[in-house]
Write a protein that holds these residues in place. Sequence first.
Motif, mmCIF file in Angstrom:
data_model
loop_
_atom_site.group_PDB
_atom_site.id
_atom_site.type_symbol
_atom_site.label_atom_id
_atom_site.label_comp_id
_atom_site.label_asym_id
_atom_site.label_seq_id
_atom_site.Cartn_x
_atom_site.Cartn_y
_atom_site.Cartn_z
ATOM 1 N N GLY A 22 38.735 -9.553 24.057
ATOM 2 C CA GLY A 22 38.447 -8.227 24.603
ATOM 3 C C GLY A 22 38.965 -8.070 26.020
ATOM 4 N N GLU A 23 38.765 -9.099 26.831
ATOM 5 C CA GLU A 23 39.260 -9.040 28.216
ATOM 6 C C GLU A 23 40.786 -8.981 28.256
ATOM 7 N N LEU A 24 41.430 -9.778 27.408
ATOM 8 C CA LEU A 24 42.890 -9.755 27.376
ATOM 9 C C LEU A 24 43.388 -8.403 26.878
ATOM 10 N N ALA A 25 42.746 -7.863 25.849
ATOM 11 C CA ALA A 25 43.134 -6.550 25.343
ATOM 12 C C ALA A 25 43.036 -5.512 26.456
ATOM 13 N N HIS A 26 41.958 -5.541 27.205
ATOM 14 C CA HIS A 26 41.779 -4.601 28.314
ATOM 15 C C HIS A 26 42.882 -4.773 29.360
ATOM 16 N N LEU A 27 43.157 -6.007 29.755
ATOM 17 C CA LEU A 27 44.183 -6.259 30.761
ATOM 18 C C LEU A 27 45.566 -5.795 30.306
ATOM 19 N N LEU A 28 45.819 -5.878 29.001
ATOM 20 C CA LEU A 28 47.120 -5.500 28.464
ATOM 21 C C LEU A 28 47.186 -4.027 28.060
ATOM 22 N N LYS A 31 42.246 -0.892 23.880
ATOM 23 C CA LYS A 31 40.803 -0.674 23.921
ATOM 24 C C LYS A 31 40.044 -1.661 23.039
ATOM 25 N N ARG A 32 40.738 -2.230 22.035
ATOM 26 C CA ARG A 32 40.039 -3.064 21.052
ATOM 27 C C ARG A 32 40.622 -4.475 21.000
ATOM 28 N N ALA A 33 39.748 -5.446 20.883
ATOM 29 C CA ALA A 33 40.146 -6.849 20.825
ATOM 30 C C ALA A 33 40.875 -7.196 19.531
ATOM 31 N N ARG A 38 44.732 -10.027 15.779
ATOM 32 C CA ARG A 38 45.767 -9.953 14.737
ATOM 33 C C ARG A 38 47.066 -10.632 15.189
ATOM 34 N N ILE A 39 47.411 -10.475 16.453
ATOM 35 C CA ILE A 39 48.630 -11.119 16.959
ATOM 36 C C ILE A 39 48.432 -12.626 17.022
ATOM 37 N N GLU A 40 47.279 -13.064 17.500
ATOM 38 C CA GLU A 40 47.008 -14.504 17.558
ATOM 39 C C GLU A 40 46.997 -15.139 16.173
ATOM 40 N N LYS A 41 46.506 -14.429 15.176
ATOM 41 C CA LYS A 41 46.458 -14.941 13.801
ATOM 42 C C LYS A 41 47.776 -14.728 13.060
ATOM 43 N N LYS A 42 48.770 -14.182 13.773
ATOM 44 C CA LYS A 42 50.109 -13.935 13.220
ATOM 45 C C LYS A 42 50.075 -12.943 12.061
#
Length: 119
Positions: A22-28, A31-33, A38-42
């Motif tokens: 969630g924090e990374l989503a916000h920084l990038l 709004k949603r983690a 999905r990107i991390e899980k490829k």
Amino acid sequence: MKTRKPVNYLRSYRLRSGLSQGELAHLLGWKRAEVISRIEKKQRPPTLKLVIACFVLFGAPAAELFPDISASIEVGVMARVWELYERIQGDPSRKTKIKIALLEGAIERADQRKRAHRL
């Protein structure tokens, strides 16, 4: 036969930095983690926005964060570089000389990356 999903190191960089999805989503700018998950899980390829934002945040180039995607793009581009390079040989025009310099630079950088990976 099961196909291998592309390698990416987004999760490693996120965890090393102590960030939640969630924090990374916000920084990038999301709004949603779930986007990060999905990107991390490829399950979803990274967008250009995400790749550039990760470079800004982590200082990691695309080739380091997403090596499989980067490598497959490089293979395609370099195939086209070689094709154009071969096709324009022998044309003495100034414009062609500029193109050849560009293509030779790309070839040299690709060779340098190959040598660096062998070390």
